[in-house]
Scaffold this motif. Structure first.
Motif, mmCIF file in Angstrom:
data_model
loop_
_atom_site.group_PDB
_atom_site.id
_atom_site.type_symbol
_atom_site.label_atom_id
_atom_site.label_comp_id
_atom_site.label_asym_id
_atom_site.label_seq_id
_atom_site.Cartn_x
_atom_site.Cartn_y
_atom_site.Cartn_z
ATOM 1 N N CYS A 69 0.840 -1.213 0.000
ATOM 2 C CA CYS A 69 0.000 0.000 0.000
ATOM 3 C C CYS A 69 0.874 1.262 0.000
ATOM 4 O O CYS A 69 0.597 2.206 -0.747
ATOM 5 N N VAL A 70 1.902 1.274 0.810
ATOM 6 C CA VAL A 70 2.794 2.440 0.855
ATOM 7 C C VAL A 70 3.515 2.608 -0.485
ATOM 8 O O VAL A 70 3.678 3.728 -0.988
ATOM 9 N N GLY A 71 3.934 1.493 -1.090
ATOM 10 C CA GLY A 71 4.582 1.556 -2.398
ATOM 11 C C GLY A 71 3.667 2.114 -3.469
ATOM 12 O O GLY A 71 4.068 2.963 -4.274
ATOM 13 N N PHE A 72 2.403 1.664 -3.484
ATOM 14 C CA PHE A 72 1.447 2.195 -4.454
ATOM 15 C C PHE A 72 1.186 3.677 -4.204
ATOM 16 O O PHE A 72 1.075 4.462 -5.147
ATOM 17 N N TYR A 73 1.094 4.057 -2.930
ATOM 18 C CA TYR A 73 0.860 5.477 -2.624
ATOM 19 C C TYR A 73 2.016 6.334 -3.140
ATOM 20 O O TYR A 73 1.800 7.366 -3.769
ATOM 21 N N GLY A 74 3.250 5.895 -2.897
ATOM 22 C CA GLY A 74 4.407 6.641 -3.392
ATOM 23 C C GLY A 74 4.458 6.677 -4.900
ATOM 24 O O GLY A 74 4.778 7.706 -5.511
ATOM 25 N N PHE A 75 4.113 5.561 -5.530
ATOM 26 C CA PHE A 75 4.115 5.489 -6.992
ATOM 27 C C PHE A 75 3.078 6.441 -7.585
ATOM 28 O O PHE A 75 3.377 7.220 -8.500
ATOM 29 N N LEU A 76 1.868 6.397 -7.051
ATOM 30 C CA LEU A 76 0.799 7.261 -7.577
ATOM 31 C C LEU A 76 1.092 8.729 -7.305
ATOM 32 O O LEU A 76 0.803 9.596 -8.147
ATOM 33 N N ARG A 77 1.671 9.028 -6.146
ATOM 34 C CA ARG A 77 2.043 10.412 -5.844
ATOM 35 C C ARG A 77 3.110 10.921 -6.811
ATOM 36 O O ARG A 77 3.022 12.058 -7.298
ATOM 37 N N GLU A 78 4.081 10.085 -7.126
ATOM 38 C CA GLU A 78 5.123 10.475 -8.070
ATOM 39 C C GLU A 78 4.548 10.666 -9.475
ATOM 40 O O GLU A 78 4.909 11.608 -10.180
ATOM 41 N N MET A 79 3.635 9.788 -9.883
ATOM 42 C CA MET A 79 3.021 9.922 -11.202
ATOM 43 C C MET A 79 2.177 11.191 -11.280
ATOM 44 O O MET A 79 2.164 11.875 -12.309
ATOM 45 N N ALA A 80 1.463 11.519 -10.204
ATOM 46 C CA ALA A 80 0.672 12.756 -10.195
ATOM 47 C C ALA A 80 1.580 13.975 -10.288
ATOM 48 O O ALA A 80 1.272 14.936 -11.001
ATOM 49 N N ARG A 81 2.706 13.926 -9.594
ATOM 50 C CA ARG A 81 3.654 15.041 -9.656
ATOM 51 C C ARG A 81 4.225 15.189 -11.063
ATOM 52 O O ARG A 81 4.350 16.298 -11.578
ATOM 53 N N LEU A 82 4.517 14.070 -11.727
ATOM 54 C CA LEU A 82 5.028 14.129 -13.091
ATOM 55 C C LEU A 82 3.955 14.636 -14.051
ATOM 56 O O LEU A 82 4.258 15.343 -15.005
ATOM 57 N N GLY A 83 2.703 14.266 -13.796
ATOM 58 C CA GLY A 83 1.608 14.735 -14.646
ATOM 59 C C GLY A 83 1.398 16.233 -14.533
ATOM 60 O O GLY A 83 1.052 16.897 -15.514
ATOM 61 N N ARG A 84 1.584 16.782 -13.326
ATOM 62 C CA ARG A 84 1.425 18.229 -13.146
ATOM 63 C C ARG A 84 2.553 19.002 -13.810
ATOM 64 O O ARG A 84 2.380 20.116 -14.239
ATOM 65 N N ARG A 85 3.734 18.389 -13.862
ATOM 66 C CA ARG A 85 4.904 19.074 -14.413
ATOM 67 C C ARG A 85 4.772 19.301 -15.911
ATOM 68 O O ARG A 85 5.228 20.284 -16.442
ATOM 69 N N LYS A 86 4.105 18.368 -16.615
ATOM 70 C CA LYS A 86 4.005 18.472 -18.092
ATOM 71 C C LYS A 86 2.956 19.438 -18.540
ATOM 72 O O LYS A 86 2.110 19.859 -17.988
#
Length: 86
Positions: A69-86
């Protein structure tokens, strides 16, 4: 024998094609490591605690689930951050 000079690219950088591709893929590689790292830490921590406390598979199961669960949370948070950057 003369040393090979790095060629300057059209964008002004001296990086080769492979280096530029690796640099572009680096945020995604970090996100995958967060996903895998959370699961691995949960499994290893649960296994270690089960052996130390003699509690059977329960800490292994519980901490594995928590690590995933913690791994998925970190993964999704990182993907959301990358999505905002573009």
């Amino acid at each position: 024998m003369a040393a090979k000079e790095p060629r300057e690219q059209s964008d002004g950088s001296e990086l080769g094609t492979t280096a530029r591709q690796m640099r572009a893929a680096q945020p995604y590689i970090n996100a995958v490591w967060k996903l895998v790292g959370g699961a691995v830490v949960g499994v290893l921590g649960g296994y270690w605690l089960d052996r130390k406390l003699g509690s059977g598979p329960w800490l292994l199961v519980g901490l594995s689930f928590l690590g995933i669960c913690v791994g998925f949370y970190g993964f999704l948070r990182e993907m959301a951050r990358l999505g905002r950057r573009k």
